[in-house]
Enzyme design. Structure first.
Site, PDB file in Angstrom:
ATOM      1  CE  LYS A   1      -1.193  -0.391   4.869  1.00  0.00           C
ATOM      2  NZ  LYS A   1      -0.144   0.268   5.524  1.00  0.00           N
TER       3      LYS A   1
ATOM      4  NE  ARG B   1      -0.581   0.339  11.715  1.00  0.00           N
ATOM      5  CZ  ARG B   1       0.094   0.624  10.788  1.00  0.00           C
ATOM      6  NH1 ARG B   1       0.122   1.688   9.889  1.00  0.00           N
ATOM      7  NH2 ARG B   1       1.091  -0.218  10.260  1.00  0.00           N
TER       8      ARG B   1
ATOM      9  NE  ARG C   1       8.739  -3.945   4.598  1.00  0.00           N
ATOM     10  CZ  ARG C   1       7.703  -3.460   4.955  1.00  0.00           C
ATOM     11  NH1 ARG C   1       6.560  -2.890   3.968  1.00  0.00           N
ATOM     12  NH2 ARG C   1       7.125  -3.402   6.144  1.00  0.00           N
TER      13      ARG C   1
ATOM     14  NE  ARG D   1       9.429  -0.398   8.003  1.00  0.00           N
ATOM     15  CZ  ARG D   1       8.362  -0.537   7.516  1.00  0.00           C
ATOM     16  NH1 ARG D   1       7.698  -0.154   6.561  1.00  0.00           N
ATOM     17  NH2 ARG D   1       7.274  -0.892   8.465  1.00  0.00           N
TER      18      ARG D   1
ATOM     19  NE  ARG E   1       4.891  -3.800  10.983  1.00  0.00           N
ATOM     20  CZ  ARG E   1       6.032  -4.543  10.495  1.00  0.00           C
ATOM     21  NH1 ARG E   1       6.952  -4.800  11.587  1.00  0.00           N
ATOM     22  NH2 ARG E   1       6.445  -4.411   9.285  1.00  0.00           N
TER      23      ARG E   1
HETATM   24  P1  ADP Z   1       3.538  -1.369   8.219  1.00  0.00           P
HETATM   25  O1  ADP Z   1       2.384  -1.239   7.574  1.00  0.00           O
HETATM   26  O2  ADP Z   1       4.400  -2.374   7.396  1.00  0.00           O
HETATM   27  O3  ADP Z   1       3.490  -1.861   9.642  1.00  0.00           O
HETATM   28  P2  ADP Z   1       4.093   1.414   8.594  1.00  0.00           P
HETATM   29  O4  ADP Z   1       5.163   2.209   8.006  1.00  0.00           O
HETATM   30  O5  ADP Z   1       2.578   1.793   8.061  1.00  0.00           O
HETATM   31  O6  ADP Z   1       4.416  -0.189   8.038  1.00  0.00           O
HETATM   32  O7  ADP Z   1       4.013   1.512  10.337  1.00  0.00           O
HETATM   33  C1  ADP Z   1       5.385   1.131  10.856  1.00  0.00           C
HETATM   34  C2  ADP Z   1       5.061   1.278  12.545  1.00  0.00           C
HETATM   35  O8  ADP Z   1       4.551   2.547  12.967  1.00  0.00           O
HETATM   36  C3  ADP Z   1       3.682   0.390  12.864  1.00  0.00           C
HETATM   37  O9  ADP Z   1       4.031  -0.952  13.234  1.00  0.00           O
HETATM   38  C4  ADP Z   1       3.497   1.310  14.257  1.00  0.00           C
HETATM   39  O10 ADP Z   1       4.264   0.792  15.315  1.00  0.00           O
HETATM   40  C5  ADP Z   1       3.652   2.595  13.865  1.00  0.00           C
HETATM   41  N1  ADP Z   1       2.460   3.155  13.345  1.00  0.00           N
HETATM   42  C6  ADP Z   1       2.235   3.780  12.135  1.00  0.00           C
HETATM   43  N2  ADP Z   1       0.940   4.197  11.805  1.00  0.00           N
HETATM   44  C7  ADP Z   1       0.104   3.881  12.823  1.00  0.00           C
HETATM   45  C8  ADP Z   1      -1.106   4.274  13.315  1.00  0.00           C
HETATM   46  N3  ADP Z   1      -2.059   4.760  12.412  1.00  0.00           N
HETATM   47  N4  ADP Z   1      -1.243   3.731  14.755  1.00  0.00           N
HETATM   48  C9  ADP Z   1      -0.454   3.458  15.628  1.00  0.00           C
HETATM   49  N5  ADP Z   1       0.866   3.089  15.133  1.00  0.00           N
HETATM   50  C10 ADP Z   1       1.029   3.490  14.008  1.00  0.00           C
END
Ligand code: ADP
Length: 187
Positions: A15, A91, A127, A129, A140
């Site tokens: 996404k 989320r 990936r 990261r 997650r």
């Molecule tokens: P991924 O989709 O692989 O989890 P993201 O870059 O979207 O990667 O998010 C990485 C991390 O950032 C999440 O695992 C969480 O810890 C934090 N995070 C991102 N967006 C949110 C959100 N909307 N609410 C809570 N934590 C978030």
């Protein structure tokens, strides 16, 4: 009226990549909460340092914190004028409710990029990261099922959810997404 959209999907569904392409193509502002948190860490802010350990464990940053960050971003002029595509937010149902209170009138589409658990596991391990360890990925995905998946029915009830098959090449998936978006915008 500015265009407001969100893109949902399991971690590793692609996404983020697609959100960049869609935002570019439509001229809306791409807002990735994950990128914002990683940028805060890179800048060494208090928020970034606090978020880092939560992110590395695969946990969610508390709603109160993330809602504040998103609200502030949505109030900026570029978003007010150009519209937005949110990636990684909402989320949780609490975040979705907060979003409605900030941007109800602009929110016209929630895209769900659908990719199986097995496939996203493989993609994330490849990936590499910081937070792509097997433990954090498992956490997650668990949180996705318990906290984020309920949003699919939440957005369906509001009549704005569209599911798009996220399997296939980047170009194929992008084509499917744009088809859905153009259909909505054409209405
Ligand atoms: P991924 O989709 O692989 O989890 P993201 O870059 O979207 O990667 O998010 C990485 C991390 O950032 C999440 O695992 C969480 O810890 C934090 N995070 C991102 N967006 C949110 C959100 N909307 N609410 C809570 N934590 C978030």
């Amino acid at each position: 009226m500015p265009l407001g959209m969100v893109i949902l999907g399991r971690q590793g569904s692609g996404k983020g990549t697609q959100a960049v392409k869609i935002a570019e193509s439509l001229g809306v502002i791409h807002i990735s909460t994950g990128d914002m948190l990683r940028a805060a860490f890179a800048e060494g802010t208090e928020l970034g340092l606090e978020a880092k350990s939560i992110m590395d464990a695969g946990d969610l940053v508390p709603d109160t914190v993330i809602n504040g960050i998103v609200e502030e971003r949505l109030l900026k002029d570029d978003v007010k004028q150009g519209g937005f595509l949110l990636d990684g937010f909402p989320r949780t149902v609490g975040q979705a409710e907060a979003l409605l209170s900030y941007a109800e009138n602009d929110l016209c589409l929630a895209l769900n990029l659908d990719v199986s658990i097995d496939e996203v596991m493989t993609r994330m391990l490849a990936r590499g990261r910081d937070d792509d360890t097997a433990e954090a990925i498992t956490r997650r995905l668990e949180l996705y099922e318990t906290e984020t998946a309920p949003l699919l029915s939440w957005f369906t009830e509001r009549g704005i959810l569209k599911v798009v098959d996220g399997n296939g090449t980047e170009t194929e998936v992008f084509g499917r997404l744009m088809e859905v978006i153009e259909e909505i915008l054409g209405k």
